[in-house]
Scaffold this motif. Sequence first.
Motif, PDB file in Angstrom:
ATOM      1  N   PHE A 164       0.820  -1.206   0.000  1.00 34.83           N
ATOM      2  CA  PHE A 164       0.000   0.000   0.000  1.00 34.83           C
ATOM      3  C   PHE A 164       0.861   1.266   0.000  1.00 34.83           C
ATOM      4  CE2 PHE A 164      -3.709  -2.415   2.246  1.00 34.83           C
ATOM      5  CZ  PHE A 164      -3.903  -3.155   1.085  1.00 34.83           C
ATOM      6  N   ALA A 165       2.022   1.196   0.643  1.00 35.40           N
ATOM      7  CA  ALA A 165       2.932   2.351   0.630  1.00 35.40           C
ATOM      8  C   ALA A 165       3.408   2.644  -0.794  1.00 35.40           C
ATOM      9  CB  ALA A 165       4.127   2.105   1.551  1.00 35.40           C
ATOM     10  N   GLU A 166       3.707   1.595  -1.543  1.00 35.27           N
ATOM     11  CA  GLU A 166       4.118   1.772  -2.945  1.00 35.27           C
ATOM     12  C   GLU A 166       2.995   2.395  -3.763  1.00 35.27           C
ATOM     13  OE1 GLU A 166       5.417  -1.933  -4.563  1.00 35.27           O
ATOM     14  OE2 GLU A 166       7.027  -2.170  -3.078  1.00 35.27           O
ATOM     15  N   LEU A 167       1.774   1.969  -3.510  1.00 32.91           N
ATOM     16  CA  LEU A 167       0.632   2.513  -4.255  1.00 32.91           C
ATOM     17  C   LEU A 167       0.468   4.002  -4.002  1.00 32.91           C
ATOM     18  CD1 LEU A 167      -2.076  -0.258  -3.708  1.00 32.91           C
ATOM     19  CD2 LEU A 167      -0.521   0.024  -5.640  1.00 32.91           C
ATOM     20  N   SER A 168       0.645   4.397  -2.745  1.00 32.15           N
ATOM     21  CA  SER A 168       0.413   5.803  -2.402  1.00 32.15           C
ATOM     22  C   SER A 168       1.570   6.701  -2.835  1.00 32.15           C
ATOM     23  CB  SER A 168       0.182   5.949  -0.900  1.00 32.15           C
ATOM     24  OG  SER A 168       1.342   5.600  -0.178  1.00 32.15           O
ATOM     25  N   HIS A 216      -2.088   5.117   4.196  1.00 33.19           N
ATOM     26  CA  HIS A 216      -1.594   5.054   2.813  1.00 33.19           C
ATOM     27  C   HIS A 216      -2.669   5.522   1.829  1.00 33.19           C
ATOM     28  CE1 HIS A 216       2.017   3.192   4.192  1.00 33.19           C
ATOM     29  NE2 HIS A 216       1.413   2.100   4.596  1.00 33.19           N
ATOM     30  N   PHE A 217      -3.911   5.203   2.118  1.00 29.24           N
ATOM     31  CA  PHE A 217      -5.012   5.621   1.243  1.00 29.24           C
ATOM     32  C   PHE A 217      -5.293   7.117   1.403  1.00 29.24           C
ATOM     33  CE2 PHE A 217      -5.210   1.134   1.377  1.00 29.24           C
ATOM     34  CZ  PHE A 217      -5.751   0.731   0.170  1.00 29.24           C
ATOM     35  N   VAL A 218      -5.084   7.631   2.601  1.00 29.10           N
ATOM     36  CA  VAL A 218      -5.192   9.077   2.813  1.00 29.10           C
ATOM     37  C   VAL A 218      -4.115   9.790   1.998  1.00 29.10           C
ATOM     38  CG1 VAL A 218      -4.957  10.930   4.516  1.00 29.10           C
ATOM     39  CG2 VAL A 218      -6.254   8.849   5.089  1.00 29.10           C
ATOM     40  N   ALA A 219      -2.895   9.243   1.997  1.00 28.94           N
ATOM     41  CA  ALA A 219      -1.806   9.843   1.215  1.00 28.94           C
ATOM     42  C   ALA A 219      -2.128   9.808  -0.275  1.00 28.94           C
ATOM     43  CB  ALA A 219      -0.496   9.113   1.492  1.00 28.94           C
ATOM     44  N   ALA A 220      -2.711   8.690  -0.738  1.00 26.85           N
ATOM     45  CA  ALA A 220      -3.092   8.591  -2.149  1.00 26.85           C
ATOM     46  C   ALA A 220      -4.177   9.614  -2.488  1.00 26.85           C
ATOM     47  CB  ALA A 220      -3.583   7.177  -2.466  1.00 26.85           C
ATOM     48  N   ALA A 225     -11.058  12.096   4.719  1.00 26.72           N
ATOM     49  CA  ALA A 225     -12.371  11.498   4.471  1.00 26.72           C
ATOM     50  C   ALA A 225     -12.344  10.590   3.245  1.00 26.72           C
ATOM     51  CB  ALA A 225     -13.418  12.604   4.295  1.00 26.72           C
ATOM     52  N   VAL A 226     -11.729  11.068   2.165  1.00 26.52           N
ATOM     53  CA  VAL A 226     -11.666  10.271   0.939  1.00 26.52           C
ATOM     54  C   VAL A 226     -10.839   9.013   1.166  1.00 26.52           C
ATOM     55  CG1 VAL A 226     -10.869  10.231  -1.459  1.00 26.52           C
ATOM     56  CG2 VAL A 226     -11.995  12.278  -0.554  1.00 26.52           C
ATOM     57  N   GLY A 227      -9.693   9.170   1.849  1.00 24.24           N
ATOM     58  CA  GLY A 227      -8.836   8.013   2.112  1.00 24.24           C
ATOM     59  C   GLY A 227      -9.526   6.972   2.970  1.00 24.24           C
ATOM     60  N   ALA A 228     -10.277   7.431   3.972  1.00 24.51           N
ATOM     61  CA  ALA A 228     -11.004   6.493   4.835  1.00 24.51           C
ATOM     62  C   ALA A 228     -12.059   5.729   4.042  1.00 24.51           C
ATOM     63  CB  ALA A 228     -11.641   7.242   6.002  1.00 24.51           C
ATOM     64  N   ALA A 229     -12.780   6.436   3.177  1.00 22.36           N
ATOM     65  CA  ALA A 229     -13.819   5.776   2.378  1.00 22.36           C
ATOM     66  C   ALA A 229     -13.199   4.798   1.381  1.00 22.36           C
ATOM     67  CB  ALA A 229     -14.652   6.829   1.649  1.00 22.36           C
ATOM     68  N   LEU A 230     -12.106   5.210   0.746  1.00 26.53           N
ATOM     69  CA  LEU A 230     -11.446   4.342  -0.226  1.00 26.53           C
ATOM     70  C   LEU A 230     -10.896   3.091   0.456  1.00 26.53           C
ATOM     71  CD1 LEU A 230     -10.590   4.115  -3.234  1.00 26.53           C
ATOM     72  CD2 LEU A 230      -8.429   5.202  -2.567  1.00 26.53           C
TER      73      LEU A 230
END
Length: 198
Positions: free
Chosen positions: A77-81, A140-144, A162-167
């Motif tokens: 997930f770190a690589e993705l973000s 990581h999703f928040v960073a993305a 908010a977006v990262g939490a939902a994703l």
Amino acid sequence: MWDVPRVSEQHLAARRQQILDAARRCFVRDGFHHTSMQDVIREAGLSVGAVYRYFPSKNDLITAIAQAVVGTADATFAELSAADPPLPLTGVLERALTFVDTQLGPDGVLPLALQVWSEAQRDPVLAEFVAATYTRLRAHFVAAARRARDAGELPPDADPEAVGAALFGLVPGYFTQRILTGSPDRATYLTGARALLR
């Protein structure tokens, strides 16, 4: 003086993994609560002392199994973000679910996730581990999401938290459905997610 041969780090790591593999098979087959340390010892084919040397309790085993996959998920997930150029959010989700699929089969650990969540409701140590783990993965999703906002994929006033939490919520949503119902497959789920994220 006799030289006592030292056990190599490689041997110790292999023995530890042997125990973890045995525990995972027992937990998947019989459930967390119906598996005893004696069951794990028999499955591993080792002495009582050998198993307890590495893992004094069943919770130590389940935490170690979870940590192993969390480490891999954390790196993935770190690589993705941090991808350059940034991945679109649907691309982040697609790659995350591809990783999830590697952990859903008979050798994966995600079938144990529901048992871990249940046990975390009554075990404060495990609850703390689960909370810290999911908070770290969600970051990581928040960073993305923050990068997606900065790249213009999201509106300037979008809240990355908010977006990262939902994703991120779409990830356990996917594997929970797969574990409980056997569906949907990844392609179907992604089709729905893309429609929602337009």
